[in-house]
Design a protein around this motif. Structure first.
Motif, PDB file in Angstrom:
ATOM      1  N   LYS A  96       0.668  -1.199   0.114  1.00 27.01           N
ATOM      2  CA  LYS A  96      -0.018   0.157  -0.224  1.00 27.01           C
ATOM      3  C   LYS A  96       0.807   1.245  -0.172  1.00 27.01           C
ATOM      4  O   LYS A  96       0.375   2.425  -0.034  1.00 27.01           O
ATOM      5  CB  LYS A  96      -0.998   0.056   1.280  1.00 27.01           C
ATOM      6  N   VAL A  97       2.316   1.063   0.257  1.00 26.78           N
ATOM      7  CA  VAL A  97       2.880   2.197   0.117  1.00 26.78           C
ATOM      8  C   VAL A  97       3.189   2.652  -1.176  1.00 26.78           C
ATOM      9  O   VAL A  97       3.256   2.247  -2.420  1.00 26.78           O
ATOM     10  CB  VAL A  97       4.568   1.658   0.734  1.00 26.78           C
ATOM     11  N   LYS A  98       3.012   4.228  -1.014  1.00 27.47           N
ATOM     12  CA  LYS A  98       3.144   5.195  -2.484  1.00 27.47           C
ATOM     13  C   LYS A  98       4.300   6.094  -2.346  1.00 27.47           C
ATOM     14  O   LYS A  98       4.328   6.575  -1.372  1.00 27.47           O
ATOM     15  CB  LYS A  98       1.704   5.475  -3.007  1.00 27.47           C
ATOM     16  N   PHE A  99       4.573   6.376  -3.678  1.00 20.56           N
ATOM     17  CA  PHE A  99       5.779   7.716  -3.525  1.00 20.56           C
ATOM     18  C   PHE A  99       5.446   8.589  -4.592  1.00 20.56           C
ATOM     19  O   PHE A  99       4.502   8.232  -5.569  1.00 20.56           O
ATOM     20  CB  PHE A  99       7.217   7.185  -3.743  1.00 20.56           C
ATOM     21  N   LYS A 100       5.618   9.800  -4.204  1.00 27.63           N
ATOM     22  CA  LYS A 100       5.025  10.983  -5.268  1.00 27.63           C
ATOM     23  C   LYS A 100       6.358  11.842  -5.328  1.00 27.63           C
ATOM     24  O   LYS A 100       7.125  12.210  -4.443  1.00 27.63           O
ATOM     25  CB  LYS A 100       3.872  11.520  -4.682  1.00 27.63           C
ATOM     26  N   GLU A 132      11.240  24.352   1.763  1.00 27.62           N
ATOM     27  CA  GLU A 132      10.189  25.334   1.834  1.00 27.62           C
ATOM     28  C   GLU A 132       9.867  26.115   0.677  1.00 27.62           C
ATOM     29  O   GLU A 132       8.788  26.723   0.612  1.00 27.62           O
ATOM     30  CB  GLU A 132      10.630  26.138   2.851  1.00 27.62           C
ATOM     31  N   LEU A 133      10.697  25.655  -0.483  1.00 20.12           N
ATOM     32  CA  LEU A 133      10.358  26.321  -1.661  1.00 20.12           C
ATOM     33  C   LEU A 133       8.799  25.549  -2.180  1.00 20.12           C
ATOM     34  O   LEU A 133       8.133  26.631  -2.737  1.00 20.12           O
ATOM     35  CB  LEU A 133      11.495  25.900  -2.639  1.00 20.12           C
ATOM     36  N   PHE A 134       8.524  24.744  -2.007  1.00 22.54           N
ATOM     37  CA  PHE A 134       7.257  23.971  -2.224  1.00 22.54           C
ATOM     38  C   PHE A 134       6.116  24.549  -1.533  1.00 22.54           C
ATOM     39  O   PHE A 134       4.932  24.829  -1.948  1.00 22.54           O
ATOM     40  CB  PHE A 134       7.542  22.517  -2.146  1.00 22.54           C
ATOM     41  N   ASP A 135       6.397  24.935  -0.045  1.00 18.34           N
ATOM     42  CA  ASP A 135       5.274  25.614   0.621  1.00 18.34           C
ATOM     43  C   ASP A 135       5.158  27.079   0.250  1.00 18.34           C
ATOM     44  O   ASP A 135       4.110  27.455   0.509  1.00 18.34           O
ATOM     45  CB  ASP A 135       5.645  25.491   1.831  1.00 18.34           C
ATOM     46  N   GLU A 136       6.248  27.744  -0.131  1.00 18.23           N
ATOM     47  CA  GLU A 136       5.942  29.127  -0.630  1.00 18.23           C
ATOM     48  C   GLU A 136       5.144  29.237  -1.984  1.00 18.23           C
ATOM     49  O   GLU A 136       4.668  30.469  -2.278  1.00 18.23           O
ATOM     50  CB  GLU A 136       7.409  29.868  -0.630  1.00 18.23           C
ATOM     51  N   GLN A 137       5.399  28.347  -2.709  1.00 19.83           N
ATOM     52  CA  GLN A 137       4.841  28.497  -4.416  1.00 19.83           C
ATOM     53  C   GLN A 137       3.984  27.275  -4.832  1.00 19.83           C
ATOM     54  O   GLN A 137       4.299  26.495  -5.547  1.00 19.83           O
ATOM     55  CB  GLN A 137       5.885  28.617  -5.373  1.00 19.83           C
ATOM     56  N   LYS A 138       3.005  27.214  -3.730  1.00 18.25           N
ATOM     57  CA  LYS A 138       2.106  25.832  -3.930  1.00 18.25           C
ATOM     58  C   LYS A 138       1.346  25.783  -5.196  1.00 18.25           C
ATOM     59  O   LYS A 138       1.061  24.793  -6.006  1.00 18.25           O
ATOM     60  CB  LYS A 138       1.091  25.831  -2.694  1.00 18.25           C
ATOM     61  N   ASP A 139       1.068  27.028  -5.735  1.00 15.71           N
ATOM     62  CA  ASP A 139       0.343  27.015  -6.881  1.00 15.71           C
ATOM     63  C   ASP A 139       1.058  26.697  -8.078  1.00 15.71           C
ATOM     64  O   ASP A 139       0.386  26.311  -9.064  1.00 15.71           O
ATOM     65  CB  ASP A 139      -0.222  28.706  -7.269  1.00 15.71           C
ATOM     66  N   GLN A 140       2.322  26.591  -8.055  1.00 22.64           N
ATOM     67  CA  GLN A 140       3.271  26.318  -9.100  1.00 22.64           C
ATOM     68  C   GLN A 140       3.701  25.213  -8.935  1.00 22.64           C
ATOM     69  O   GLN A 140       4.547  24.609  -9.970  1.00 22.64           O
ATOM     70  CB  GLN A 140       4.397  27.425  -9.269  1.00 22.64           C
ATOM     71  N   VAL A 141       3.483  24.169  -7.977  1.00 26.99           N
ATOM     72  CA  VAL A 141       3.974  22.908  -7.795  1.00 26.99           C
ATOM     73  C   VAL A 141       3.150  21.910  -8.565  1.00 26.99           C
ATOM     74  O   VAL A 141       1.917  22.004  -9.056  1.00 26.99           O
ATOM     75  CB  VAL A 141       3.975  22.258  -6.393  1.00 26.99           C
ATOM     76  N   ALA A 142       3.951  21.049  -9.458  1.00 20.85           N
ATOM     77  CA  ALA A 142       3.344  19.984 -10.444  1.00 20.85           C
ATOM     78  C   ALA A 142       3.594  18.685  -9.785  1.00 20.85           C
ATOM     79  O   ALA A 142       4.885  18.406  -9.550  1.00 20.85           O
ATOM     80  CB  ALA A 142       3.756  20.184 -11.770  1.00 20.85           C
ATOM     81  N   VAL A 143       2.711  17.855  -9.758  1.00 13.01           N
ATOM     82  CA  VAL A 143       2.632  16.248  -9.596  1.00 13.01           C
ATOM     83  C   VAL A 143       3.253  15.794 -10.712  1.00 13.01           C
ATOM     84  O   VAL A 143       2.590  15.614 -11.916  1.00 13.01           O
ATOM     85  CB  VAL A 143       1.539  15.834  -8.996  1.00 13.01           C
ATOM     86  N   GLU A 144       4.610  15.251 -10.954  1.00 13.04           N
ATOM     87  CA  GLU A 144       5.123  14.464 -11.825  1.00 13.04           C
ATOM     88  C   GLU A 144       4.632  13.137 -11.995  1.00 13.04           C
ATOM     89  O   GLU A 144       4.179  12.647 -13.176  1.00 13.04           O
ATOM     90  CB  GLU A 144       6.762  14.630 -11.816  1.00 13.04           C
ATOM     91  N   GLN A 145       4.707  12.385 -10.888  1.00 14.00           N
ATOM     92  CA  GLN A 145       4.002  10.970 -11.123  1.00 14.00           C
ATOM     93  C   GLN A 145       3.959  10.472  -9.579  1.00 14.00           C
ATOM     94  O   GLN A 145       4.632  10.767  -8.839  1.00 14.00           O
ATOM     95  CB  GLN A 145       5.320  10.203 -11.842  1.00 14.00           C
ATOM     96  N   ILE A 146       3.005   9.570  -9.584  1.00 15.55           N
ATOM     97  CA  ILE A 146       2.874   8.684  -8.405  1.00 15.55           C
ATOM     98  C   ILE A 146       3.497   7.331  -8.556  1.00 15.55           C
ATOM     99  O   ILE A 146       2.863   6.733  -9.511  1.00 15.55           O
ATOM    100  CB  ILE A 146       1.395   8.738  -7.998  1.00 15.55           C
ATOM    101  N   LEU A 147       4.242   6.902  -7.680  1.00 15.45           N
ATOM    102  CA  LEU A 147       5.043   5.625  -7.972  1.00 15.45           C
ATOM    103  C   LEU A 147       4.507   4.484  -7.018  1.00 15.45           C
ATOM    104  O   LEU A 147       4.266   4.760  -5.979  1.00 15.45           O
ATOM    105  CB  LEU A 147       6.537   5.698  -7.638  1.00 15.45           C
ATOM    106  N   ARG A 148       4.117   3.420  -7.617  1.00 18.81           N
ATOM    107  CA  ARG A 148       3.850   2.022  -6.869  1.00 18.81           C
ATOM    108  C   ARG A 148       4.896   1.155  -6.610  1.00 18.81           C
ATOM    109  O   ARG A 148       5.839   1.442  -7.395  1.00 18.81           O
ATOM    110  CB  ARG A 148       2.470   1.369  -7.669  1.00 18.81           C
TER     111      ARG A 148
END
Length: 259
Positions: A154-158, A173-189
């Motif tokens: 059930k473990v997943k990585f993103k 903290e870069l990803f917290d400061e610019q949340k609107d610009q963050v893109a999900v590349e892939q969810i890995l199983r």
């Protein structure tokens, strides 16, 4: 008599209407229809004006429906392969390459932070740069102590990415400061591999792990010092001065030999 007068008056109106020429009746009906159509168009325009939305809102909605353009290329693209060794901490590897024309920051996320960790957990890649990240995971013993390579995890990585400026230092903290610009590349199983059964995926995993270890050892080595040599307590000896002293000493030796 009043009733009779009213009846006669209504009958006169009816007959007067019947005596109206047919083209006048048509004009009356067409004028009333045109007035109704005018009122309908006016009401429709009023409704359209009240429901009008800015074009920017429409364009933003349209952009949200479009697929996200990926900045990174992953190998393997959608899975993390781990050797199945119950009761041990095993490793997986994934190559991450920046395929965009800008600097990109990436970060790992997992649903099991207590039993999994990544090295490196994040970083910044130059355009065209790539690295191999190592993922560590503890494999629990099966309940019936039987070997189950195909068991579900059930473990997943993103992996998420963010466009940044060149020359920046990576901080999470870069990803917290610019949340609107963050893109999900892939969810890995997670997928387990039988270590006793050779397979292309297992051989590829071994090669990637060896390459990741070699890169880690190379980063541990101190950089070569190409500057001036420091001898003793702050005595700086220039390379050309050292060569000149050796040359003069050799000349003195040759002169004494000739004498």
């Amino acid at each position: 008599m009043a009733i009779a007068d009213e009846n006669s008056h209504s009958e006169g109106n009816v007959w007067s209407l019947c005596r109206m020429p047919f083209w006048q009746a048509g004009n009356a009906s067409s004028s009333s229809a045109s007035q109704n159509l005018h009122h309908q168009n006016h009401n429709q325009q009023h409704l359209d004006g009240s429901n009008h939305q800015p074009s920017s809102t429409v364009s933003s909605v349209a952009r949200s429906l479009l697929p996200t353009r990926r900045r990174l290329r992953l190998d393997p693209p959608s899975k993390l392969y781990f050797p199945y060794e119950p009761g041990k901490q095993v490793r997986s590897a994934i190559r991450i390459k920046n395929t965009s024309k800008s600097h990109v920051a990436f970060k790992f996320q997992t649903t099991a932070p207590k039993s999994c960790f990544m090295r490196p957990p994040g970083g910044i890649l130059d355009p065209g740069e790539s690295l191999i990240a190592t993922v560590f995971k503890f494999v629990e013993q099966p309940e019936n102590n039987e070997k189950q390579v195909d068991q579900k995890s059930k473990v997943k990585f993103k992996i998420v990415s963010l466009k940044v400026k060149g020359g920046m230092d990576y901080v999470p903290e870069l990803f917290d400061e610019q949340k609107d610009q963050v893109a999900v590349e892939q969810i890995l199983r997670v997928e387990f591999l039988d270590v006793e059964r050779p397979s292309p995926a297992l051989e590829k995993l071994k090669r990637q792990l060896a390459e990741a270890e070699a890169a880690l050892e190379a980063r541990k080595k101190p950089p070569e010092d190409t500057g001036p040599k420091i001898v003793g307590e702050g005595l700086v000896i220039d390379e050309w001065k050292e060569r000149r002293e050796r040359y003069l000493a050799r000349q003195q030796v040759e002169g004494s030999d000739s004498v």
